[in-house]
Design an enzyme around this catalytic site. Sequence first.
Site, PDB file in Angstrom:
ATOM      1  N   GLU A  66       0.780  -1.231   0.097  1.00  0.00           N
ATOM      2  CA  GLU A  66       0.041  -0.105  -0.088  1.00  0.00           C
ATOM      3  C   GLU A  66       0.876   1.292   0.155  1.00  0.00           C
ATOM      4  OE1 GLU A  66      -2.498  -3.343   1.517  1.00  0.00           O
ATOM      5  OE2 GLU A  66      -0.441  -2.533   2.033  1.00  0.00           O
ATOM      6  N   HIS A 135     -10.631  -5.963   9.128  1.00  0.00           N
ATOM      7  CA  HIS A 135     -11.091  -5.878   8.038  1.00  0.00           C
ATOM      8  C   HIS A 135     -12.581  -5.345   8.003  1.00  0.00           C
ATOM      9  CE1 HIS A 135      -7.921  -8.707   7.310  1.00  0.00           C
ATOM     10  NE2 HIS A 135      -7.911  -8.425   6.091  1.00  0.00           N
TER      11      HIS A 135
END
Length: 340
Positions: A66, A135
């Site tokens: 990322e 998540h």
Amino acid sequence: MTVATKERKLTIARAMAESIAQEMRTDERVFVMGEDIGPLGGVFGNTRGLHDEFGSERVRDTPISETAFMGAAVGAASDGMRPIVELMFVDFFGVCFDAIYNLMAKNTYFSGGNVQVPVVLMTSTGGGYSDAGQHSQCLHATFAHLPGMKVVAPSNAYDAKGLMTAAIRDNNPVIFMFHKALQGMGWLGTEKDAIVHVPEETYTVPIGKAAVVREGTDVTIVGITSGVHHGIKAARKLAERGVSAEVIDLRSLVPLDRETVIESVRKTGRLIVVDEDYQSYGLTSEIICSVAEQGIPLKAAPQRVAYPDIPIPFTRPMEQWALPSADKIIAAYELMEKNT
């Protein structure tokens, strides 16, 4: 003779992909980066079909880094491109937050307005399907709190397409937060009210303008993404009791349309704010504060329906206990009535 317009219902995922494709066809500077967004079409379907049409040069699968692809997006945008980046889960923001907030959000200011950074960062939010604490978060307030970025969060396919188009065309960085349970992906559940008519032609939904999705006179329910749908369901149940609830979809968190909320509460005198983000220090308190600062006479103390300040549990019974719901909104209204 009037020709009826054929209804064309899309999921949020398909509406997002359609918007991106239309902008890529008209602006060669637009390209997409992220994990599994190429031939797979994205884990949540947001880029389905793009790789087939535009190829790997403009629809770029990235390694699981990322920090790397967020930094690359900032550099590309600063050099005249218009990247769209998918951060698969908003929970992963910590890995690349320096590129998001110290670069993407600040470089226009640091350059005295000479360098624009038109990045669209689209990222999934929300739980309800037992994916646990890394998540399943929403984190709306985390991004809304930080100056330099616009933040949008659609609750239906029409707004998703229009807001995505507006975000891509905006010269500011835009965080596009979509709730997984509203995407129309069967394995995540399907919210039927999120699947609505979407025109095929391109259009924009203005960033910074809320929508009154149900008019009412007795209580104002303000929601974000999934909270809008909980609010609509609660309003339907309250109507059976003779209670008229007005439901507002914020749609945009930055800029925040405080005026629409304030005008509604002037009319109803009661306010409930619904957000799947954590309760403390969040958008629920910001909305309530915005009303309180206006000195609007209220018939009852405002109420918040939000996620408790705990890590999100994996086990389904515990997670469902913690999530906002229509029943919790109704309980909040009953508490207001009791204390009136």
